[in-house]
Design an enzyme around this catalytic site. Sequence first.
Site, short mmCIF file in Angstrom:
data_model
loop_
_atom_site.label_atom_id
_atom_site.label_comp_id
_atom_site.label_asym_id
_atom_site.label_seq_id
_atom_site.Cartn_x
_atom_site.Cartn_y
_atom_site.Cartn_z
N HIS A 145 2.84 3.17 -8.97
CA HIS A 145 2.68 1.73 -9.22
C HIS A 145 3.91 1.20 -9.96
CE1 HIS A 145 -1.28 2.00 -7.63
NE2 HIS A 145 -1.82 2.64 -8.65
N LEU A 182 10.69 -20.56 -4.35
CA LEU A 182 9.60 -19.78 -3.78
C LEU A 182 8.32 -19.88 -4.64
CD1 LEU A 182 8.76 -17.29 -1.85
CD2 LEU A 182 9.41 -15.87 -3.78
N ASP A 212 0.83 -1.21 0.00
CA ASP A 212 0.00 0.00 0.00
C ASP A 212 0.87 1.26 0.00
OD1 ASP A 212 -2.27 1.50 0.04
OD2 ASP A 212 -2.80 1.11 2.12
#
Length: 247
Positions: A35, A129, A18
């Site tokens: 972004h 991962l 955020d």
Amino acid sequence: MNLLNKDKIPQHIAIIMDGNGRWAKQQGEDRIFGHHEGVNSVREIVEAAGEVGVKYLTLYAFSTENWNRPKEEVDALMELLVATISMETPQLHKNGVKLEAIGDLKSLPVGCFNELQESINTTKDNKGLTLILALSYSSKWEIINGVKEIAEQVASGKLKPNDITEETISSHLCTAKYPDPELMIRTSGEHRISNFLLWQLAYAEFYFTDTLWPDFRKKEFYDAINAYQSRERRFGKTSEQISEKAK
Ligand code: FPP
């Protein structure tokens, strides 16, 4: 990183990324710029998570509620997702990262959906991962879907209401094949869970930081794990019971 206890790395970390918009505003730029910079943080955190031995990393990249943002921001975010997935997949693949996604993926623009599926397919056999992107995701949406499936099993006589357990619910969520996150990080000083993994975070440790997502890099990620490692997870038990078990 050196300060981290290698034996106490969370298996699964979930992040609410955020603050991109506010970061951009601070730079005198428009929100999309934030972004774009946020993607650089994503890259670093994925790398860091793999390096320290995290097994699952879930990133809240686009919520169901995010569809209500101005159309130009939604379009720009979708384009950014396509471009990022396309650009990053070769490196992710090289690093053994397996890409997966949760959410209402069918609601994504077709180009975005296809790019995502292609990357998921390319990386599906990787053993490092697992990077899970939450896209067009909301926990209430997911729980409603799960409950509908369970209700159908009850209606058709396959399942008795009395046999419904925690496991029944968990197995009908998008996250059925993943362990619950032990650590949830939210950046940008907001102290909310925002419809993210409501069921799965029941026992997670929450780490909130004022750092805006584009400024959240490896050091900040290690700080979060460090804070997690210094906490005592009691799962409803007493401190004495926990230290007795550790002996
Ligand atoms: C929240 O900041 C961020 C988002 C809604 C989008 C997150 C997307 C990225 C980091 C880029 C793409 C991600 C991937 C995984 C490739 P905000 O816009 O709510 O910021 P604000 O609260 O300051 O307005």
